[in-house]
Design a protein around this motif. Sequence first.
Motif, PDB file in Angstrom:
ATOM      1  N   VAL A  59      25.982  36.922  27.367  1.00 19.23           N
ATOM      2  CA  VAL A  59      25.236  37.749  26.395  1.00 19.23           C
ATOM      3  C   VAL A  59      26.051  37.626  24.901  1.00 19.23           C
ATOM      4  O   VAL A  59      26.968  37.478  24.742  1.00 19.23           O
ATOM      5  N   ILE A  60      24.894  37.345  23.879  1.00 18.61           N
ATOM      6  CA  ILE A  60      25.353  37.124  22.382  1.00 18.61           C
ATOM      7  C   ILE A  60      24.639  38.239  21.695  1.00 18.61           C
ATOM      8  O   ILE A  60      23.224  38.310  21.944  1.00 18.61           O
ATOM      9  N   LEU A  61      25.230  39.008  20.995  1.00 19.09           N
ATOM     10  CA  LEU A  61      24.749  39.890  19.886  1.00 19.09           C
ATOM     11  C   LEU A  61      24.204  38.860  18.894  1.00 19.09           C
ATOM     12  O   LEU A  61      24.733  38.414  18.301  1.00 19.09           O
ATOM     13  N   LEU A  62      22.813  39.261  18.364  1.00 19.88           N
ATOM     14  CA  LEU A  62      22.234  38.330  17.754  1.00 19.88           C
ATOM     15  C   LEU A  62      21.824  39.254  16.375  1.00 19.88           C
ATOM     16  O   LEU A  62      21.857  38.870  15.272  1.00 19.88           O
ATOM     17  N   ALA A  63      21.018  40.253  16.552  1.00 20.19           N
ATOM     18  CA  ALA A  63      20.509  41.256  15.168  1.00 20.19           C
ATOM     19  C   ALA A  63      20.102  42.292  15.230  1.00 20.19           C
ATOM     20  O   ALA A  63      20.295  42.883  16.401  1.00 20.19           O
ATOM     21  N   GLU A  64      20.046  43.120  14.318  1.00 18.31           N
ATOM     22  CA  GLU A  64      19.604  44.556  14.422  1.00 18.31           C
ATOM     23  C   GLU A  64      18.012  44.616  14.704  1.00 18.31           C
ATOM     24  O   GLU A  64      17.202  43.786  14.061  1.00 18.31           O
ATOM     25  N   GLY A  65      17.575  45.393  15.617  1.00 18.70           N
ATOM     26  CA  GLY A  65      16.426  45.719  15.825  1.00 18.70           C
ATOM     27  C   GLY A  65      15.942  46.010  17.241  1.00 18.70           C
ATOM     28  O   GLY A  65      16.912  46.200  18.303  1.00 18.70           O
ATOM     29  N   GLY A  66      14.675  46.159  17.626  1.00 16.28           N
ATOM     30  CA  GLY A  66      14.295  46.137  19.073  1.00 16.28           C
ATOM     31  C   GLY A  66      13.098  45.873  19.339  1.00 16.28           C
ATOM     32  O   GLY A  66      12.239  45.114  18.673  1.00 16.28           O
ATOM     33  N   GLN A  67      12.528  45.884  20.738  1.00 17.34           N
ATOM     34  CA  GLN A  67      11.372  45.425  21.382  1.00 17.34           C
ATOM     35  C   GLN A  67      11.275  44.093  21.183  1.00 17.34           C
ATOM     36  O   GLN A  67      10.026  43.641  20.860  1.00 17.34           O
TER      37      GLN A  67
END
Length: 485
Positions: free
Chosen positions: A469-477
Amino acid sequence: MSSTRITQAGVIVVLGVLAALAIWASNGGDSEPRDGAVASPTLTTRARTPQQPTAPAVGRTPTPTPAYEGSLGTGVWVRVEGTSDCLNFRASYSTDDNVAVNFCRPDGFEGYITDGPVFRDDYWWWGIAGQGWAVDEFLSFVREESLAARVVPELEGLGKIAYLGIDGGLWIMNADGSEQQRLVDVDALDGPDVYVGLGGLQWSPDGRRISFGLRSYDEDAGPDYRVRIIDLSGRLIREIPDAASAFWSPDGQRISYLEDVENRGCGSLLGTPVVFDLRTGDRHSIGPNGFYIEGPKWRPNGSELVFEDGEGIHLAQADGSGAELIATDPRCRGSRPNWSPDGERLALSSRTEDCSGYLVYRLDSHERELCAELPPFILGLGRHGTAEDGQTDWSADGRFFAYHTEFAVTNRSGVYLVDAQTGEQTLLPSSPVTYVSIAPNSRHLVFSTGGLGGGPNLIWIGDAVTGSVILLAEGGQPVWQPVAQ
């Protein structure tokens, strides 16, 4: 008095009620959790014994919280070091036995700090994305990085992702994290006495339009529900009043949703399932007025839909000519139906006596094709009764479907990929996970962590082949564009 331990390699502890509802945080890196190395708080050989607090004398001021003098901070990548086994990441910043251990990560694991520091139980704690809270002394500085500028080159060319930004607006970005663009400014929709929230993002099948639900609340008029359709420049194409939970037909010319909506709590809506023709404006109901978790979902052939009410799961004709109750066999009963790409099967969340997890139901034989059991757990609280509870998503090639859970034993929370033929499950660890969407290449998937008391909303990319898994950005849904434009 024995020392309170922070890392360990012992017995697995099952999550409890208080832990399940405690503060959750979000993750990064692709190191696997140490299988079986979890439990009640224990020390590694390197960990110090915390000082035992002394009750202040009568009339004296309690000792103030010391100033943090370490080198870490939010927006920093850190590495686990010096544990001799693995480091506990907890549901909250506490060594209390009632606080769950989300994961136990070995030396070398890297994570991203989103919260902290917090001084508790004589330790400094940091909230790590997708993991939980860990003590400062086993974390070493790696580098600083702003998620607003993060780009992952290996994901270039995989289309776009729509999502809700940290401002609550509707955004899109390239799958590699570049070119983040806000399409809907929720602040521009708010008023002095009006609150507006967005959700239910859905791409049109051609990837050129996005539908979403808009719920506003006026102190005088009460709640109002609408569905809007925009293009990729943010231009409003159509607004459908008194509507919620919309889904596109396979040809993109019709849309289904719930009409005459009232929110009755616990994730359910009172409304009527309808089909709306975007070309002519004609609409008709396909089921009765009642309580629903979500709107009707289209069969890939475009001629039928499924919806679920208190009676069970119904297969309805798109022209409104009738509906029949399906999956009535006790071994096949489930909820949250989701179509396979071939339209021959449904993935269902199941709580039958012999299948506590997810099952695949075949429409031609009316039989259960397989059961994917959940990992052992105490509480099946899912998303606290929202429409996300029990949801699944299929890969475009039909090889697997995904579900997500965080209320499981330690090192067992995250996204599970279920082989649709064998039932074999693969875990992509993270917590708390919501809104899984699989890319059209049937390899990558996007999901979010955070919210519901679980720290900031963050967006991740998972790899079904490597399990990373890679952390990509801030945000949801987040929702992956079905066809790259």
